[in-house]
Design an enzyme around this catalytic site. Structure first.
Site, PDB file in Angstrom:
ATOM      1  N   ASP A 293       2.446   6.102  -7.385  1.00  0.00           N
ATOM      2  CA  ASP A 293       4.103   6.070  -6.810  1.00  0.00           C
ATOM      3  C   ASP A 293       5.443   6.040  -7.756  1.00  0.00           C
ATOM      4  O   ASP A 293       6.677   5.692  -7.344  1.00  0.00           O
ATOM      5  CB  ASP A 293       4.875   4.506  -6.440  1.00  0.00           C
ATOM      6  CG  ASP A 293       2.714   4.649  -4.799  1.00  0.00           C
ATOM      7  OD1 ASP A 293       3.195   5.214  -4.348  1.00  0.00           O
ATOM      8  OD2 ASP A 293       3.064   3.850  -4.931  1.00  0.00           O
TER       9      ASP A 293
ATOM     10  N   HIS B 262       0.820  -0.752   0.300  1.00  0.00           N
ATOM     11  CA  HIS B 262      -0.116  -0.343  -0.190  1.00  0.00           C
ATOM     12  C   HIS B 262       0.742   1.264  -0.179  1.00  0.00           C
ATOM     13  O   HIS B 262       1.245   1.935  -1.267  1.00  0.00           O
ATOM     14  CB  HIS B 262      -0.483   0.375   1.577  1.00  0.00           C
ATOM     15  CG  HIS B 262      -2.276   1.147   0.947  1.00  0.00           C
ATOM     16  ND1 HIS B 262      -2.104   1.735   0.409  1.00  0.00           N
ATOM     17  CD2 HIS B 262      -2.538   0.806   2.507  1.00  0.00           C
ATOM     18  CE1 HIS B 262      -3.122   2.681   0.418  1.00  0.00           C
ATOM     19  NE2 HIS B 262      -3.879   2.653   1.731  1.00  0.00           N
TER      20      HIS B 262
ATOM     21  N   HIS C 220      -1.516  -0.640 -12.376  1.00  0.00           N
ATOM     22  CA  HIS C 220      -2.847  -0.259 -11.020  1.00  0.00           C
ATOM     23  C   HIS C 220      -3.865  -1.130 -10.791  1.00  0.00           C
ATOM     24  O   HIS C 220      -4.298  -1.901 -12.299  1.00  0.00           O
ATOM     25  CB  HIS C 220      -3.145   1.381 -11.194  1.00  0.00           C
ATOM     26  CG  HIS C 220      -3.438   1.662  -9.707  1.00  0.00           C
ATOM     27  ND1 HIS C 220      -4.999   1.238  -9.074  1.00  0.00           N
ATOM     28  CD2 HIS C 220      -2.745   2.586  -8.838  1.00  0.00           C
ATOM     29  CE1 HIS C 220      -5.040   1.805  -8.384  1.00  0.00           C
ATOM     30  NE2 HIS C 220      -4.361   2.547  -7.496  1.00  0.00           N
TER      31      HIS C 220
HETATM   32  N1  CMC Z   1       5.472  -4.433 -14.097  1.00  0.00           N
HETATM   33  C1  CMC Z   1       5.394  -6.064 -15.145  1.00  0.00           C
HETATM   34  N2  CMC Z   1       4.517  -6.190 -15.113  1.00  0.00           N
HETATM   35  C2  CMC Z   1       3.919  -6.073 -14.510  1.00  0.00           C
HETATM   36  C3  CMC Z   1       3.030  -5.183 -13.607  1.00  0.00           C
HETATM   37  C4  CMC Z   1       4.647  -4.103 -13.069  1.00  0.00           C
HETATM   38  N3  CMC Z   1       4.309  -3.386 -12.976  1.00  0.00           N
HETATM   39  N4  CMC Z   1       2.171  -5.218 -13.589  1.00  0.00           N
HETATM   40  C5  CMC Z   1       1.546  -5.646 -13.979  1.00  0.00           C
HETATM   41  N5  CMC Z   1       1.859  -6.373 -14.496  1.00  0.00           N
HETATM   42  C6  CMC Z   1       1.413  -7.275 -15.887  1.00  0.00           C
HETATM   43  C7  CMC Z   1       1.493  -8.853 -15.125  1.00  0.00           C
HETATM   44  O1  CMC Z   1       2.278  -9.814 -14.701  1.00  0.00           O
HETATM   45  C8  CMC Z   1       0.132  -9.719 -15.933  1.00  0.00           C
HETATM   46  O2  CMC Z   1       0.414 -10.078 -16.536  1.00  0.00           O
HETATM   47  P1  CMC Z   1      -0.138 -11.392 -17.567  1.00  0.00           P
HETATM   48  O3  CMC Z   1      -1.250 -11.411 -17.329  1.00  0.00           O
HETATM   49  O4  CMC Z   1       0.903 -11.997 -18.453  1.00  0.00           O
HETATM   50  O5  CMC Z   1      -0.348 -12.449 -16.349  1.00  0.00           O
HETATM   51  C9  CMC Z   1      -0.862  -8.156 -15.605  1.00  0.00           C
HETATM   52  O6  CMC Z   1       0.235  -7.004 -15.843  1.00  0.00           O
HETATM   53  C10 CMC Z   1      -1.863  -8.286 -14.720  1.00  0.00           C
HETATM   54  O7  CMC Z   1      -1.438  -8.022 -13.382  1.00  0.00           O
HETATM   55  P2  CMC Z   1      -1.872  -8.296 -12.314  1.00  0.00           P
HETATM   56  O8  CMC Z   1      -1.051  -9.100 -11.408  1.00  0.00           O
HETATM   57  O9  CMC Z   1      -3.220  -8.939 -12.539  1.00  0.00           O
HETATM   58  O10 CMC Z   1      -2.428  -6.597 -11.841  1.00  0.00           O
HETATM   59  P3  CMC Z   1      -3.494  -6.199 -10.767  1.00  0.00           P
HETATM   60  O11 CMC Z   1      -4.561  -5.611 -10.977  1.00  0.00           O
HETATM   61  O12 CMC Z   1      -3.679  -6.983  -9.871  1.00  0.00           O
HETATM   62  O13 CMC Z   1      -1.690  -5.844  -9.982  1.00  0.00           O
HETATM   63  C11 CMC Z   1      -0.234  -4.094  -9.152  1.00  0.00           C
HETATM   64  C12 CMC Z   1      -1.641  -4.607  -9.873  1.00  0.00           C
HETATM   65  C13 CMC Z   1      -0.271  -2.423  -8.543  1.00  0.00           C
HETATM   66  C14 CMC Z   1      -0.605  -4.950  -7.925  1.00  0.00           C
HETATM   67  C15 CMC Z   1       0.469  -4.139  -9.866  1.00  0.00           C
HETATM   68  O14 CMC Z   1       0.729  -3.756 -11.129  1.00  0.00           O
HETATM   69  C16 CMC Z   1       1.894  -4.544  -9.895  1.00  0.00           C
HETATM   70  O15 CMC Z   1       2.498  -5.015  -9.109  1.00  0.00           O
HETATM   71  N6  CMC Z   1       2.539  -3.463 -10.049  1.00  0.00           N
HETATM   72  C17 CMC Z   1       3.967  -3.161  -9.051  1.00  0.00           C
HETATM   73  C18 CMC Z   1       3.767  -2.346  -7.894  1.00  0.00           C
HETATM   74  C19 CMC Z   1       3.513  -0.551  -7.580  1.00  0.00           C
HETATM   75  O16 CMC Z   1       4.247   0.062  -8.821  1.00  0.00           O
HETATM   76  N7  CMC Z   1       2.829  -0.778  -6.983  1.00  0.00           N
HETATM   77  C20 CMC Z   1       1.649   0.808  -6.838  1.00  0.00           C
HETATM   78  C21 CMC Z   1       0.188   0.883  -6.624  1.00  0.00           C
HETATM   79  S1  CMC Z   1      -0.448   2.666  -7.437  1.00  0.00           S
HETATM   80  C22 CMC Z   1      -0.340   2.860  -5.307  1.00  0.00           C
HETATM   81  C23 CMC Z   1      -1.387   2.787  -4.598  1.00  0.00           C
HETATM   82  O17 CMC Z   1      -2.637   3.568  -5.159  1.00  0.00           O
HETATM   83  O18 CMC Z   1      -1.329   2.602  -3.489  1.00  0.00           O
END
Ligand code: CMC
Length: 427
Positions: free
Chosen positions: A362, A267, A306
């Protein structure tokens, strides 16, 4: 066409019509669908609230596909350009922008509640020198409740008002004291002549000079960062605030729970991960190799992607522009150059484009904090200072919402059926 949903339970043949209101249906409507020999009606299973609205709210609106964020209807870009954090906090709490006299009173009240009881200093002194500032913040915010026992009267509007003033006003003081403690430096008392962000910078950085004079560009950048972080609808820490608040403790205790939720790296900690990632990449020429590693699934590009935004996070757009202004004052940063190159390559790459991965809030904020001389440990604290105005708005909305009760989810029980206790000697 009727605004209803018709559901047939194929176990029993029962059909029900559920009204659709505001794009949602009431989960309790499913209770009447009950199969023979079951102890309760049909429940909805939704770990992590992926598609469950826990409240009705009039505070913050997000359209993740179009990259829109509104506080009380006002676009975040307009607030970042024209408002101040204190005015935005008023907007979040009261629902409308203040008139000149309302703004004056609000600013005066917040400014006059910035001091903390001297005893708080004493227990900050008790923390180890390398105590994480979020640990200190969780404890000291929670401890404030013991200084203000009247705050338990949460249905007394005057008590809620003064708690809101105190919490918004004292967060920077607690945060700055935690920082000074980690460096073994004397605490700086608030300076009421300065703006809200200017006073915070003074409490952080004033040394022996009689008066700290913040650089206007830095003061402005911090104020904008505070606006951008002030609320983000039902995120993890806001959910904690509402959930803990639903058992009706005083707001200091509920805020301590929200700060605790924000502490987690999923978070409030991603901006720290971005800075560490850039440090590992080390130089611009290694960016393509790093991107290939991300695409091969070796690691994630932190600060990208995100759960809600499938477009450029509107907060990231504002922060990116501001990073240039701040770095113009504090001097250029090799880290920021690497970040810009990462973004450029990622935004053109099919892997990121097809998955709708854009920079989030971020990606750039950590570089601004770094440029201001703020250590990485303090990043989530910088997030907590303004978010308290969002938490308090959501807490008050929840308290005054006649439909809300103590938060108490159901569960799908998969454990043992009833069985008899076996004495130790017989096991
Ligand atoms: N780098 C590389 N690949 C990614 C990334 C990333 N940062 N984020 C998502 N993907 C890929 C993921 O591997 C998946 O690919 P595939 O369909 O081939 O398996 C696809 O994109 C969808 O990802 P997901 O994990 O299902 O997406 P999610 O909505 O569950 O995750 C997230 C959202 C923010 C956790 C993720 O994008 C992530 O881990 N980002 C990096 C960490 C980060 O920057 N977090 C800050 C969020 S903003 C702060 C807040 O508002 O709290």
């Amino acid at each position: 066409m009727p605004d209803t949903l018709t559901i047939t339970d194929n176990r029993t043949g029962t059909t029900i019509d559920i009204p659709i209101e505001n794009g949602a249906i009431r989960a309790t409507a499913f209770e009447e669908l009950r199969a023979p020999d079951t102890e309760h009606g049909l429940m909805l299973y939704d770990p992590a609230f992926m598609n469950t609205a826990s409240c009705k709210s009039r505070i913050t609106f997000i359209d993740g596909d179009r990259g829109i964020l509104l506080y009380r209807g006002y676009p975040i870009e307009q607030l970042a350009e024209h408002s101040t954090y204190l005015e935005t906090a008023y907007l979040l709490v009261h629902g409308e922008l203040p008139t000149a006299s309302q703004a004056e009173e609000w600013n005066r009240e917040i400014t006059h509640h910035t001091l903390i009881h001297e005893n708080v200093k004493q227990f900050i002194d008790g923390f180890h020198h390398d105590a994480h500032p979020m640990g200190i913040l969780v404890s000291t915010v929670g401890a404030l409740s013991t200084f203000y026992p009247d705050a338990t009267q949460i249905y007394d509007e005057a008590q809620r008002r003064i708690s809101i003033y105190r919490l918004i006003a004292k967060m920077p003081t607690l945060a700055a004291f935690a920082y000074r403690h980690s460096l073994g430096l004397p605490y700086n008392y608030p300076d009421n002549d300065l703006s809200f962000p200017g006073n915070f910078l003074s409490m952080l950085f004033k040394m022996v000079e009689l008066k700290y004079e913040p650089a206007p560009e830095i003061e402005h950048a911090l104020d904008v960062l505070f606006i951008l972080h002030a609320d983000h609808e039902q995120n993890c820490s806001t959910n904690a605030m509402r959930s803990v608040g639903s058992s009706h403790p005083d707001p200091y205790t509920a805020t301590a729970a929200a700060v605790a939720a924000l502490y987690g790296p999923l978070h409030g900690g991603a901006n720290e991960a971005v800075v560490r990632m850039i440090g590992r990449i080390g130089s611009i020429d290694r960016v393509p190799e790093f991107i290939e590693g991300v695409k091969a699934g070796k690691e994630r590009l932190m600060g990208f992607g995100h759960r809600v935004y499938k477009n450029y996070d509107p907060r990231a757009k504002v922060i990116k522009q501001m990073a240039d202004q701040v770095l113009g004052v504090t001097g250029t940063s090799a880290e920021l150059d690497i970040a810009r190159e990462l973004e450029k390559i990622a935004l053109e790459d099919e892997y990121f484009v097809s998955r709708k991965l854009y920079p989030n809030v971020d990606f750039y904020s950590g570089f601004i904090y770094r440029a201001l001389g703020i250590p990485v440990d303090m990043f989530p604290v910088l997030f907590a200072i303004p978010r308290v105005s969002g938490w308090l708005s959501q807490w008050e909305e929840s308290l005054l919402d006649k439909e809300q009760k103590i938060a108490r989810p159901r569960q799908v029980y998969l454990g043992s059926a009833r069985r008899d206790y076996v004495p130790l000697g017989s096991r």
